[in-house]
Design a protein around this motif. Sequence first.
Motif, PDB file in Angstrom:
ATOM      1  N   PHE A   2      78.464  16.535  79.309  1.00  8.16           N
ATOM      2  CA  PHE A   2      78.171  17.435  80.425  1.00  8.16           C
ATOM      3  C   PHE A   2      79.425  18.178  80.874  1.00  8.16           C
ATOM      4  CE2 PHE A   2      75.305  13.833  80.683  1.00  8.16           C
ATOM      5  CZ  PHE A   2      74.076  14.422  80.870  1.00  8.16           C
ATOM      6  N   LEU A   3      79.240  19.445  81.197  1.00  2.36           N
ATOM      7  CA  LEU A   3      80.255  20.240  81.873  1.00  2.36           C
ATOM      8  C   LEU A   3      79.761  20.397  83.308  1.00  2.36           C
ATOM      9  CD1 LEU A   3      82.790  22.057  81.728  1.00  2.36           C
ATOM     10  CD2 LEU A   3      81.202  23.957  81.416  1.00  2.36           C
ATOM     11  N   VAL A   4      80.586  19.984  84.254  1.00  2.00           N
ATOM     12  CA  VAL A   4      80.219  20.046  85.669  1.00  2.00           C
ATOM     13  C   VAL A   4      81.172  21.009  86.352  1.00  2.00           C
ATOM     14  CG1 VAL A   4      79.957  18.730  87.812  1.00  2.00           C
ATOM     15  CG2 VAL A   4      79.473  17.631  85.598  1.00  2.00           C
ATOM     16  N   THR A   5      80.612  21.975  87.063  1.00  2.00           N
ATOM     17  CA  THR A   5      81.450  22.849  87.880  1.00  2.00           C
ATOM     18  C   THR A   5      81.248  22.477  89.343  1.00  2.00           C
ATOM     19  OG1 THR A   5      79.765  24.581  87.938  1.00  2.00           O
ATOM     20  CG2 THR A   5      81.479  24.765  86.248  1.00  2.00           C
ATOM     21  N   VAL A   6      82.345  22.513  90.061  1.00  2.00           N
ATOM     22  CA  VAL A   6      82.362  22.220  91.489  1.00  2.00           C
ATOM     23  C   VAL A   6      82.637  23.528  92.206  1.00  2.00           C
ATOM     24  CG1 VAL A   6      83.461  20.874  93.313  1.00  2.00           C
ATOM     25  CG2 VAL A   6      83.357  19.961  90.974  1.00  2.00           C
ATOM     26  N   THR A   7      81.852  23.829  93.225  1.00  2.00           N
ATOM     27  CA  THR A   7      82.073  25.031  94.023  1.00  2.00           C
ATOM     28  C   THR A   7      82.254  24.636  95.474  1.00  2.00           C
ATOM     29  OG1 THR A   7      80.687  26.313  92.514  1.00  2.00           O
ATOM     30  CG2 THR A   7      81.112  27.275  94.692  1.00  2.00           C
ATOM     31  N   TYR A   8      83.387  25.030  96.043  1.00  2.00           N
ATOM     32  CA  TYR A   8      83.620  24.744  97.462  1.00  2.00           C
ATOM     33  C   TYR A   8      82.662  25.571  98.307  1.00  2.00           C
ATOM     34  CZ  TYR A   8      88.054  22.775  95.795  1.00  2.00           C
ATOM     35  OH  TYR A   8      89.009  22.044  95.133  1.00  2.00           O
ATOM     36  N   THR A   9      82.097  24.949  99.311  1.00  2.00           N
ATOM     37  CA  THR A   9      81.166  25.625 100.215  1.00  2.00           C
ATOM     38  C   THR A   9      81.729  25.713 101.628  1.00  2.00           C
ATOM     39  OG1 THR A   9      80.047  23.529 100.660  1.00  2.00           O
ATOM     40  CG2 THR A   9      79.153  24.896  98.875  1.00  2.00           C
ATOM     41  N   ALA A  10      82.995  25.330 101.769  1.00  2.00           N
ATOM     42  CA  ALA A  10      83.675  25.344 103.070  1.00  2.00           C
ATOM     43  C   ALA A  10      85.073  25.907 102.856  1.00  2.00           C
ATOM     44  CB  ALA A  10      83.745  23.929 103.639  1.00  2.00           C
ATOM     45  N   PRO A  11      85.736  26.343 103.920  1.00  2.00           N
ATOM     46  CA  PRO A  11      87.112  26.820 103.800  1.00  2.00           C
ATOM     47  C   PRO A  11      88.034  25.733 103.250  1.00  2.00           C
ATOM     48  CG  PRO A  11      86.207  27.357 105.963  1.00  2.00           C
ATOM     49  CD  PRO A  11      85.226  26.444 105.291  1.00  2.00           C
ATOM     50  N   LEU A  12      89.114  26.148 102.566  1.00  2.00           N
ATOM     51  CA  LEU A  12      90.034  25.197 101.930  1.00  2.00           C
ATOM     52  C   LEU A  12      90.619  24.183 102.896  1.00  2.00           C
ATOM     53  CD1 LEU A  12      92.032  27.203  99.244  1.00  2.00           C
ATOM     54  CD2 LEU A  12      90.338  25.393  98.912  1.00  2.00           C
ATOM     55  N   ASP A  13      90.891  24.580 104.147  1.00  2.00           N
ATOM     56  CA  ASP A  13      91.449  23.592 105.079  1.00  2.00           C
ATOM     57  C   ASP A  13      90.460  22.466 105.349  1.00  2.00           C
ATOM     58  OD1 ASP A  13      89.838  25.386 106.562  1.00  2.00           O
ATOM     59  OD2 ASP A  13      90.993  25.045 108.394  1.00  2.00           O
ATOM     60  N   GLU A  14      89.167  22.759 105.311  1.00  2.00           N
ATOM     61  CA  GLU A  14      88.157  21.716 105.478  1.00  2.00           C
ATOM     62  C   GLU A  14      88.032  20.875 104.201  1.00  2.00           C
ATOM     63  OE1 GLU A  14      83.556  21.534 106.903  1.00  2.00           O
ATOM     64  OE2 GLU A  14      84.746  23.261 107.535  1.00  2.00           O
ATOM     65  N   VAL A  15      88.101  21.532 103.039  1.00  2.00           N
ATOM     66  CA  VAL A  15      88.071  20.820 101.758  1.00  2.00           C
ATOM     67  C   VAL A  15      89.274  19.883 101.675  1.00  2.00           C
ATOM     68  CG1 VAL A  15      88.243  21.103  99.250  1.00  2.00           C
ATOM     69  CG2 VAL A  15      86.792  22.660 100.579  1.00  2.00           C
ATOM     70  N   ASP A  16      90.445  20.382 102.060  1.00  2.00           N
ATOM     71  CA  ASP A  16      91.680  19.587 101.970  1.00  2.00           C
ATOM     72  C   ASP A  16      91.598  18.294 102.777  1.00  2.00           C
ATOM     73  OD1 ASP A  16      92.920  21.340 100.247  1.00  2.00           O
ATOM     74  OD2 ASP A  16      94.014  22.404 101.832  1.00  2.00           O
ATOM     75  N   ARG A  17      90.832  18.301 103.828  1.00  2.00           N
ATOM     76  CA  ARG A  17      90.663  17.095 104.649  1.00  2.00           C
ATOM     77  C   ARG A  17      90.112  15.936 103.814  1.00  2.00           C
ATOM     78  NH1 ARG A  17      86.370  16.756 109.575  1.00  2.00           N
ATOM     79  NH2 ARG A  17      86.753  14.578 110.107  1.00  2.00           N
ATOM     80  N   TRP A  18      89.274  16.254 102.815  1.00  2.00           N
ATOM     81  CA  TRP A  18      88.615  15.239 101.995  1.00  2.00           C
ATOM     82  C   TRP A  18      89.272  15.063 100.630  1.00  2.00           C
ATOM     83  CZ3 TRP A  18      85.969  12.569 105.158  1.00  2.00           C
ATOM     84  CH2 TRP A  18      85.400  13.192 106.276  1.00  2.00           C
ATOM     85  N   ARG A  19      90.345  15.826 100.345  1.00  2.00           N
ATOM     86  CA  ARG A  19      90.988  15.789  99.023  1.00  2.00           C
ATOM     87  C   ARG A  19      91.501  14.397  98.631  1.00  2.00           C
ATOM     88  NH1 ARG A  19      91.670  20.053  96.109  1.00  2.00           N
ATOM     89  NH2 ARG A  19      91.729  21.484  97.869  1.00  2.00           N
ATOM     90  N   PRO A  20      92.158  13.628  99.510  1.00  2.00           N
ATOM     91  CA  PRO A  20      92.612  12.281  99.102  1.00  2.00           C
ATOM     92  C   PRO A  20      91.453  11.385  98.660  1.00  2.00           C
ATOM     93  CG  PRO A  20      93.770  12.971 101.078  1.00  2.00           C
ATOM     94  CD  PRO A  20      92.665  13.976 100.862  1.00  2.00           C
ATOM     95  N   ALA A  21      90.363  11.354  99.417  1.00  2.00           N
ATOM     96  CA  ALA A  21      89.208  10.526  99.042  1.00  2.00           C
ATOM     97  C   ALA A  21      88.588  11.024  97.748  1.00  2.00           C
ATOM     98  CB  ALA A  21      88.179  10.522 100.170  1.00  2.00           C
ATOM     99  N   HIS A  22      88.520  12.339  97.593  1.00  2.00           N
ATOM    100  CA  HIS A  22      87.982  12.923  96.361  1.00  2.00           C
ATOM    101  C   HIS A  22      88.868  12.553  95.169  1.00  2.00           C
ATOM    102  CE1 HIS A  22      86.073  15.873  93.732  1.00  2.00           C
ATOM    103  NE2 HIS A  22      87.278  16.331  93.448  1.00  2.00           N
ATOM    104  N   GLY A  23      90.183  12.601  95.344  1.00  2.00           N
ATOM    105  CA  GLY A  23      91.110  12.225  94.275  1.00  2.00           C
ATOM    106  C   GLY A  23      90.953  10.764  93.876  1.00  2.00           C
ATOM    107  N   ASP A  24      90.774   9.885  94.849  1.00  2.00           N
ATOM    108  CA  ASP A  24      90.533   8.469  94.556  1.00  2.00           C
ATOM    109  C   ASP A  24      89.228   8.297  93.786  1.00  2.00           C
ATOM    110  OD1 ASP A  24      92.880   7.817  95.885  1.00  2.00           O
ATOM    111  OD2 ASP A  24      91.846   7.160  97.721  1.00  2.00           O
ATOM    112  N   TRP A  25      88.201   9.034  94.186  1.00  2.00           N
ATOM    113  CA  TRP A  25      86.899   8.990  93.513  1.00  2.00           C
ATOM    114  C   TRP A  25      87.037   9.428  92.063  1.00  2.00           C
ATOM    115  CZ3 TRP A  25      83.847  13.236  91.843  1.00  2.00           C
ATOM    116  CH2 TRP A  25      82.515  12.941  91.530  1.00  2.00           C
ATOM    117  N   LEU A  26      87.747  10.542  91.839  1.00  2.00           N
ATOM    118  CA  LEU A  26      87.964  11.024  90.468  1.00  2.00           C
ATOM    119  C   LEU A  26      88.748  10.011  89.644  1.00  2.00           C
ATOM    120  CD1 LEU A  26      88.903  14.772  91.042  1.00  2.00           C
ATOM    121  CD2 LEU A  26      86.795  13.882  90.007  1.00  2.00           C
ATOM    122  N   SER A  27      89.813   9.462  90.208  1.00  2.00           N
ATOM    123  CA  SER A  27      90.642   8.494  89.483  1.00  2.00           C
ATOM    124  C   SER A  27      89.827   7.280  89.057  1.00  2.00           C
ATOM    125  CB  SER A  27      91.833   8.053  90.335  1.00  2.00           C
ATOM    126  OG  SER A  27      92.710   9.134  90.548  1.00  2.00           O
TER     127      SER A  27
END
Length: 97
Positions: A2-27
Amino acid sequence: MFLVTVTYTAPLDEVDRWRPAHGDWLSDLISRRLLLVAGRQVPLVGGVYLAPRMPAEELDHLLATDPYVLNGVATHAVVEFTPLLVATGLEDLKLQE
């Protein structure tokens, strides 16, 4: 596969708030080989994942646990494909019959 594309639906400052948890999830998913590749789109409007062959329902379940999705800042689009040609050294990505 599968090829999965992710599209942000919120401004980057809001996305960045969740980036650490998202990075842990990916890892975690990469360490378990449930994702093979993950990276950012250029320009930074989302990301791209490469996931191995699995039941589509299993992938849907995994993607639903993404902190970005749980917090409403991104969506996923999935394309299933069968790799037929691969570069030398990546033969294990081809479908084994």
